[in-house]
Design a protein around this motif. Structure first.
Motif, PDB file in Angstrom:
ATOM      1  N   GLU A   1      45.840  37.397  30.324  1.00 40.89           N
ATOM      2  CA  GLU A   1      47.076  36.850  30.611  1.00 40.89           C
ATOM      3  C   GLU A   1      48.192  37.452  29.879  1.00 40.89           C
ATOM      4  OE1 GLU A   1      48.144  32.134  30.774  1.00 40.89           O
ATOM      5  OE2 GLU A   1      46.291  32.527  30.841  1.00 40.89           O
ATOM      6  N   THR A   2      49.441  37.576  30.533  1.00 44.36           N
ATOM      7  CA  THR A   2      50.583  38.033  29.841  1.00 44.36           C
ATOM      8  C   THR A   2      51.126  36.970  29.007  1.00 44.36           C
ATOM      9  OG1 THR A   2      51.936  37.155  31.615  1.00 44.36           O
ATOM     10  CG2 THR A   2      51.327  39.424  31.923  1.00 44.36           C
ATOM     11  N   LYS A   3      51.741  37.720  27.995  1.00 43.49           N
ATOM     12  CA  LYS A   3      52.459  36.668  27.026  1.00 43.49           C
ATOM     13  C   LYS A   3      53.787  36.307  27.505  1.00 43.49           C
ATOM     14  CE  LYS A   3      49.768  38.984  23.569  1.00 43.49           C
ATOM     15  NZ  LYS A   3      49.696  40.405  22.444  1.00 43.49           N
ATOM     16  N   PRO A   4      54.305  35.398  26.745  1.00 38.73           N
ATOM     17  CA  PRO A   4      55.761  35.131  27.519  1.00 38.73           C
ATOM     18  C   PRO A   4      56.661  36.196  27.366  1.00 38.73           C
ATOM     19  CG  PRO A   4      54.670  33.039  26.458  1.00 38.73           C
ATOM     20  CD  PRO A   4      53.816  34.243  26.141  1.00 38.73           C
ATOM     21  N   GLY A   5      57.404  36.775  28.402  1.00 37.80           N
ATOM     22  CA  GLY A   5      58.367  37.820  28.063  1.00 37.80           C
ATOM     23  C   GLY A   5      57.598  39.015  28.223  1.00 37.80           C
ATOM     24  N   GLU A   6      56.358  39.293  28.100  1.00 37.05           N
ATOM     25  CA  GLU A   6      55.844  40.444  28.298  1.00 37.05           C
ATOM     26  C   GLU A   6      55.992  41.131  29.640  1.00 37.05           C
ATOM     27  OE1 GLU A   6      51.770  42.599  26.885  1.00 37.05           O
ATOM     28  OE2 GLU A   6      51.575  40.682  27.291  1.00 37.05           O
ATOM     29  N   PRO A   7      56.286  42.129  29.916  1.00 38.52           N
ATOM     30  CA  PRO A   7      56.327  42.592  31.237  1.00 38.52           C
ATOM     31  C   PRO A   7      54.919  42.911  31.812  1.00 38.52           C
ATOM     32  CG  PRO A   7      57.007  44.301  29.809  1.00 38.52           C
ATOM     33  CD  PRO A   7      56.855  43.194  28.980  1.00 38.52           C
TER      34      PRO A   7
ATOM     35  N   VAL B   1      38.399  14.513  42.837  1.00 41.19           N
ATOM     36  CA  VAL B   1      39.076  14.452  41.584  1.00 41.19           C
ATOM     37  C   VAL B   1      40.249  15.318  41.697  1.00 41.19           C
ATOM     38  CG1 VAL B   1      37.366  13.300  40.123  1.00 41.19           C
ATOM     39  CG2 VAL B   1      37.729  15.854  40.193  1.00 41.19           C
ATOM     40  N   GLN B   2      41.347  14.950  41.120  1.00 44.75           N
ATOM     41  CA  GLN B   2      42.522  16.188  40.950  1.00 44.75           C
ATOM     42  C   GLN B   2      42.304  16.620  39.524  1.00 44.75           C
ATOM     43  OE1 GLN B   2      45.253  15.994  43.204  1.00 44.75           O
ATOM     44  NE2 GLN B   2      45.979  17.878  41.888  1.00 44.75           N
ATOM     45  N   THR B   3      42.674  17.824  39.726  1.00 44.61           N
ATOM     46  CA  THR B   3      42.273  18.802  38.514  1.00 44.61           C
ATOM     47  C   THR B   3      43.483  19.809  38.579  1.00 44.61           C
ATOM     48  OG1 THR B   3      40.724  20.588  37.534  1.00 44.61           O
ATOM     49  CG2 THR B   3      40.850  20.561  39.920  1.00 44.61           C
ATOM     50  N   GLY B   4      43.599  20.312  37.265  1.00 44.58           N
ATOM     51  CA  GLY B   4      44.682  21.459  37.101  1.00 44.58           C
ATOM     52  C   GLY B   4      43.801  22.439  36.630  1.00 44.58           C
ATOM     53  N   VAL B   5      44.195  23.683  37.245  1.00 43.44           N
ATOM     54  CA  VAL B   5      43.229  25.070  36.801  1.00 43.44           C
ATOM     55  C   VAL B   5      44.415  25.988  36.769  1.00 43.44           C
ATOM     56  CG1 VAL B   5      41.060  24.436  37.862  1.00 43.44           C
ATOM     57  CG2 VAL B   5      42.833  25.447  39.335  1.00 43.44           C
ATOM     58  N   ARG B   6      44.048  26.979  36.281  1.00 44.31           N
ATOM     59  CA  ARG B   6      44.970  28.114  35.719  1.00 44.31           C
ATOM     60  C   ARG B   6      44.341  29.174  36.588  1.00 44.31           C
ATOM     61  NH1 ARG B   6      48.634  27.852  31.744  1.00 44.31           N
ATOM     62  NH2 ARG B   6      48.570  30.079  31.423  1.00 44.31           N
ATOM     63  N   ILE B   7      45.427  29.871  37.383  1.00 47.62           N
ATOM     64  CA  ILE B   7      44.784  31.000  38.542  1.00 47.62           C
ATOM     65  C   ILE B   7      45.822  31.873  38.507  1.00 47.62           C
ATOM     66  CG2 ILE B   7      45.364  29.708  40.600  1.00 47.62           C
ATOM     67  CD1 ILE B   7      43.024  30.551  41.912  1.00 47.62           C
ATOM     68  N   GLU B   8      45.225  33.250  38.608  1.00 47.55           N
ATOM     69  CA  GLU B   8      46.499  34.289  38.631  1.00 47.55           C
ATOM     70  C   GLU B   8      47.343  34.169  40.106  1.00 47.55           C
ATOM     71  OE1 GLU B   8      48.391  37.770  39.455  1.00 47.55           O
ATOM     72  OE2 GLU B   8      47.004  36.999  40.818  1.00 47.55           O
ATOM     73  N   LYS B   9      48.628  34.176  39.706  1.00 50.99           N
ATOM     74  CA  LYS B   9      49.788  33.987  40.621  1.00 50.99           C
ATOM     75  C   LYS B   9      49.420  34.386  42.109  1.00 50.99           C
ATOM     76  CE  LYS B   9      54.826  33.866  40.855  1.00 50.99           C
ATOM     77  NZ  LYS B   9      55.806  34.212  39.948  1.00 50.99           N
ATOM     78  N   ARG B  10      49.324  35.665  42.071  1.00 49.43           N
ATOM     79  CA  ARG B  10      49.264  36.344  43.383  1.00 49.43           C
ATOM     80  C   ARG B  10      47.830  35.916  44.215  1.00 49.43           C
ATOM     81  NH1 ARG B  10      49.245  41.955  41.527  1.00 49.43           N
ATOM     82  NH2 ARG B  10      48.376  40.877  39.767  1.00 49.43           N
ATOM     83  N   LEU B  11      46.980  35.595  43.330  1.00 47.99           N
ATOM     84  CA  LEU B  11      45.675  35.029  44.079  1.00 47.99           C
ATOM     85  C   LEU B  11      45.805  33.686  44.727  1.00 47.99           C
ATOM     86  CD1 LEU B  11      42.589  35.253  44.499  1.00 47.99           C
ATOM     87  CD2 LEU B  11      42.319  34.555  42.300  1.00 47.99           C
ATOM     88  N   LEU B  12      46.618  32.870  44.090  1.00 50.31           N
ATOM     89  CA  LEU B  12      47.066  31.530  44.427  1.00 50.31           C
ATOM     90  C   LEU B  12      47.682  31.595  45.880  1.00 50.31           C
ATOM     91  CD1 LEU B  12      46.877  28.568  44.212  1.00 50.31           C
ATOM     92  CD2 LEU B  12      49.029  28.768  42.751  1.00 50.31           C
ATOM     93  N   LYS B  13      48.683  32.612  45.710  1.00 51.26           N
ATOM     94  CA  LYS B  13      49.553  32.837  47.103  1.00 51.26           C
ATOM     95  C   LYS B  13      48.756  33.166  48.292  1.00 51.26           C
ATOM     96  CE  LYS B  13      53.863  33.902  44.661  1.00 51.26           C
ATOM     97  NZ  LYS B  13      54.912  35.012  44.804  1.00 51.26           N
ATOM     98  N   VAL B  14      47.667  34.149  47.961  1.00 49.62           N
ATOM     99  CA  VAL B  14      46.779  34.668  49.065  1.00 49.62           C
ATOM    100  C   VAL B  14      46.064  33.402  49.568  1.00 49.62           C
ATOM    101  CG1 VAL B  14      44.858  35.999  49.875  1.00 49.62           C
ATOM    102  CG2 VAL B  14      46.646  36.956  48.559  1.00 49.62           C
ATOM    103  N   LEU B  15      45.384  32.543  48.610  1.00 48.37           N
ATOM    104  CA  LEU B  15      44.391  31.355  48.951  1.00 48.37           C
ATOM    105  C   LEU B  15      45.190  30.422  49.544  1.00 48.37           C
ATOM    106  CD1 LEU B  15      42.452  30.961  45.715  1.00 48.37           C
ATOM    107  CD2 LEU B  15      41.480  31.581  47.710  1.00 48.37           C
ATOM    108  N   LYS B  16      46.548  30.044  49.357  1.00 49.08           N
ATOM    109  CA  LYS B  16      47.267  29.280  49.836  1.00 49.08           C
ATOM    110  C   LYS B  16      47.636  29.427  51.194  1.00 49.08           C
ATOM    111  CE  LYS B  16      49.768  26.525  46.409  1.00 49.08           C
ATOM    112  NZ  LYS B  16      51.191  26.394  45.863  1.00 49.08           N
ATOM    113  N   ALA B  17      48.174  30.678  51.500  1.00 49.26           N
ATOM    114  CA  ALA B  17      48.299  31.277  52.722  1.00 49.26           C
ATOM    115  C   ALA B  17      47.365  31.317  53.728  1.00 49.26           C
ATOM    116  CB  ALA B  17      48.989  32.513  52.777  1.00 49.26           C
TER     117      ALA B  17
END
Length: 94
Positions: free
Chosen positions: A76-82, A4-20
């Motif tokens: 998680e960061t809030k929108p606009g939070e550094p 099944v297709q799923t949408g999950v939220r995952i830390e951005k850099r972690l996803l980059k490592v997994l994809k690579a």
């Protein structure tokens, strides 16, 4: 087997490592995640020493400093939070 297709939220850099890592082994991200989870469910490490070395390189390349100890403390960061503010908050929790 039915997938099944799923949408999950995952830390951005972690996803980059997994994809690579998946791309390096000519796998889809889904296939990689299934393999990792099935190994974990059996109490086994899904990676051999060579793969762990490649993951270490990818983590360094993408600036991923998180380890398994961070899994229950991610915030998680809030929108606009550094991101630096979140990084400082994370250091306080350690």
């Amino acid at each position: 087997m039915e997938r099944v297709q799923t949408g999950v939220r995952i830390e951005k850099r972690l996803l980059k490592v997994l994809k690579a890592f998946a791309e390096y082994h000519d796998l889809t991200l889904g296939d990689l995640l299934e393999g990792i989870v099935l190994h974990a469910f059996d109490g086994k490490c899904p990676f051999n020493p060579s793969s762990l070395g490649r993951i270490k390189e990818l983590k360094r390349f993408y600036g991923l400093e998180l380890d398994s100890g961070a899994s229950h403390r991610l915030k998680e960061t809030k929108p606009g939070e550094p991101r630096d503010k979140v990084r400082e908050d994370f250091k306080k929790v350690k």
